[in-house]
Motif scaffolding. Structure first.
Motif, short mmCIF file in Angstrom:
data_model
loop_
_atom_site.label_atom_id
_atom_site.label_comp_id
_atom_site.label_asym_id
_atom_site.label_seq_id
_atom_site.Cartn_x
_atom_site.Cartn_y
_atom_site.Cartn_z
N GLY A 101 -83.08 27.09 24.07
CA GLY A 101 -81.76 26.50 23.94
C GLY A 101 -81.64 25.10 24.53
O GLY A 101 -80.54 24.66 24.88
N GLU A 102 -82.75 24.36 24.62
CA GLU A 102 -82.71 23.01 25.19
C GLU A 102 -82.11 22.02 24.18
O GLU A 102 -82.33 22.13 22.98
CB GLU A 102 -84.12 22.56 25.58
N ARG A 103 -81.37 21.04 24.71
CA ARG A 103 -80.75 20.04 23.85
C ARG A 103 -81.78 19.01 23.39
O ARG A 103 -82.67 18.63 24.13
CB ARG A 103 -79.64 19.30 24.60
N ILE A 104 -81.63 18.56 22.14
CA ILE A 104 -82.45 17.47 21.62
C ILE A 104 -81.57 16.22 21.64
O ILE A 104 -80.77 15.99 20.73
CB ILE A 104 -82.97 17.75 20.20
N THR A 105 -81.68 15.42 22.67
CA THR A 105 -80.85 14.22 22.81
C THR A 105 -81.41 13.09 21.96
O THR A 105 -82.57 13.11 21.53
CB THR A 105 -80.80 13.77 24.28
N LEU A 106 -80.58 12.08 21.71
CA LEU A 106 -81.00 10.91 20.94
C LEU A 106 -82.15 10.20 21.65
O LEU A 106 -83.11 9.75 21.01
CB LEU A 106 -79.82 9.96 20.75
N ARG A 107 -82.06 10.10 22.98
CA ARG A 107 -83.11 9.42 23.74
C ARG A 107 -84.45 10.14 23.58
O ARG A 107 -85.49 9.51 23.41
CB ARG A 107 -82.72 9.35 25.22
N ARG A 108 -84.43 11.50 23.62
CA ARG A 108 -85.68 12.26 23.44
C ARG A 108 -86.25 12.07 22.05
O ARG A 108 -87.46 11.95 21.87
CB ARG A 108 -85.43 13.74 23.70
N ALA A 109 -85.37 12.06 21.04
CA ALA A 109 -85.83 11.90 19.66
C ALA A 109 -86.48 10.53 19.47
O ALA A 109 -87.54 10.41 18.85
CB ALA A 109 -84.66 12.08 18.70
N VAL A 110 -85.83 9.47 19.98
CA VAL A 110 -86.39 8.12 19.88
C VAL A 110 -87.70 8.03 20.64
O VAL A 110 -88.68 7.44 20.18
CB VAL A 110 -85.38 7.07 20.41
N SER A 111 -87.74 8.64 21.83
CA SER A 111 -88.94 8.63 22.66
C SER A 111 -90.11 9.28 21.93
O SER A 111 -91.22 8.74 21.89
CB SER A 111 -88.67 9.35 23.98
N ALA A 112 -89.87 10.46 21.35
CA ALA A 112 -90.92 11.17 20.62
C ALA A 112 -91.39 10.36 19.42
O ALA A 112 -92.59 10.31 19.11
CB ALA A 112 -90.42 12.54 20.18
N GLY A 113 -90.44 9.70 18.74
CA GLY A 113 -90.79 8.89 17.58
C GLY A 113 -91.68 7.70 17.95
O GLY A 113 -92.69 7.44 17.30
N LEU A 114 -91.31 6.99 19.01
CA LEU A 114 -92.10 5.84 19.46
C LEU A 114 -93.50 6.27 19.88
O LEU A 114 -94.50 5.63 19.53
CB LEU A 114 -91.39 5.15 20.63
N ALA A 115 -93.56 7.36 20.65
CA ALA A 115 -94.86 7.83 21.14
C ALA A 115 -95.75 8.31 20.00
O ALA A 115 -96.96 8.09 20.00
CB ALA A 115 -94.67 8.94 22.16
N THR A 116 -95.15 8.95 18.98
CA THR A 116 -95.91 9.43 17.83
C THR A 116 -96.50 8.26 17.04
O THR A 116 -97.67 8.27 16.65
CB THR A 116 -95.03 10.29 16.91
N ILE A 117 -95.67 7.23 16.81
CA ILE A 117 -96.16 6.03 16.12
C ILE A 117 -97.29 5.39 16.93
O ILE A 117 -98.31 4.95 16.39
CB ILE A 117 -95.01 5.02 15.91
N GLY A 118 -97.12 5.38 18.26
CA GLY A 118 -98.15 4.82 19.12
C GLY A 118 -99.46 5.56 19.01
O GLY A 118 -100.54 4.96 18.95
N VAL A 119 -99.39 6.90 18.95
CA VAL A 119 -100.61 7.71 18.82
C VAL A 119 -101.31 7.43 17.49
O VAL A 119 -102.53 7.29 17.43
CB VAL A 119 -100.28 9.21 18.95
N LEU A 120 -100.53 7.33 16.41
CA LEU A 120 -101.12 7.05 15.10
C LEU A 120 -101.85 5.71 15.12
O LEU A 120 -102.90 5.55 14.51
CB LEU A 120 -100.03 7.05 14.03
#
Length: 289
Positions: free
Chosen positions: A117-136
């Motif tokens: 039941g953890e919240r998915i905040t906008l900051r977490r979503a942006v953070s995950a997106g940036l880090a994923t692009i970085g990994v690619l």
């Protein structure tokens, strides 16, 4: 120092250790089969964890209601996920392995929402997106042959099961010592794997372990990347949400690629440094939150 900051430091350190593990494994796997190497690192880790428990007088007791979660950590995380990671990488490429298993944090965010039941905040979503692009950008994009499809499928299983294992870690009460949890989970994995490594063991030359690179590599994998890093990851997860903690997993491909360049002479271009910046930027957003 806050527990959340310390938890993030623990998880980043664990992921960095696993990044270095790829360089060590690449050397040891030239003479030791993958499943046997997993078993050897667990046996070494068990000895270290048991000694720590004895000398620090940790409690060996586990309540029956918590046993299923601990067994699940060992089977789902340390048997299925680690085993799939080794075999998936063997059937594909190291870059493909790093790329797919780096999807673990995204799965952790989703599982954290579904099961905890953890919240998915906008900051977490942006953070995950940036880090994923970085990994690619770090590991490279495209160029994979269709023959690698089976390896890719196995690597997806590895990423999914590691994320699921982290949910089981969150379900274990904080009253337990993480040394105890880690030891019993590694013991479970060792017992499950043992029947499958007998044939590989009897065909292994005893002289292999007299080579300093081999026994040094096994000790590193058992003491540092298993006993140490598993403890740090589980401890950090106690103090952080699964979705937040999962972002520190991105340090694994970052450090692994950097060490490959530094030690093995692998080529690293401009995209690596740009990707590294995006990974650190993504993680910094979570730290700021």
């Amino acid at each position: 120092m806050s527990k959340k900051f310390l938890g993030g430091f623990y998880m980043a350190l664990a992921a960095s250790i696993w990044g270095g593990m790829y360089v060590v494994s690449k050397l040891v796997l030239t003479v030791v089969q993958p499943l046997l190497l997993v078993w050897l690192r667990y046996v070494v880790a068990l000895i270290v964890l048991a000694l720590i428990m004895i000398f620090t007088r940790q409690s060996w007791r586990v309540h029956g209601k918590d046993l299923p979660s601990i067994l699940a950590i060992g089977i789902v995380g340390y048997v299925i996920s680690i085993g799939a990671q080794f075999y998936g990488t063997k059937l594909s490429t190291a870059q493909m392995g790093a790329m797919i298993t780096s999807a673990t944090p995204a799965f952790m965010v989703v599982f954290g929402r579904i099961f905890l039941g953890e919240r998915i905040t906008l900051r977490r979503a942006v953070s995950a997106g940036l880090a994923t692009i970085g990994v690619l950008m770090v590991v490279g994009i495209g160029g994979f042959n269709h023959s690698y499809q089976l390896g890719g499928f196995i690597l997806v299983i590895a990423a999914l099961t590691w994320a699921l294992m982290s949910i089981f870690v969150k379900r274990v009460p904080r009253s337990y010592s993480q040394v105890t949890i880690t030891m019993y989970s590694v013991l479970t994995a060792t017992l499950v794997i043992t029947p499958f490594v007998y044939e590989q063991w009897i065909h292994l030359s005893p002289g292999v372990f007299f080579h300093p690179v081999i026994w040094g590599g096994v000790l590193y994998l058992g003491v540092v990347s298993t006993a140490g890093a598993f403890f740090l990851w589980n401890k950090g997860l106690q103090w952080l949400d699964a979705g937040t903690g999962g972002l520190y997993f991105f340090f694994q491909p970052l450090i692994g690629t950097w060490l490959g360049w530094l030690i093995l002479g692998e080529r690293v271009g401009f995209t690596f440094w740009l990707g590294a910046f995006l990974i650190l930027l993504g993680v910094s957003l979570v730290i700021k939150e």
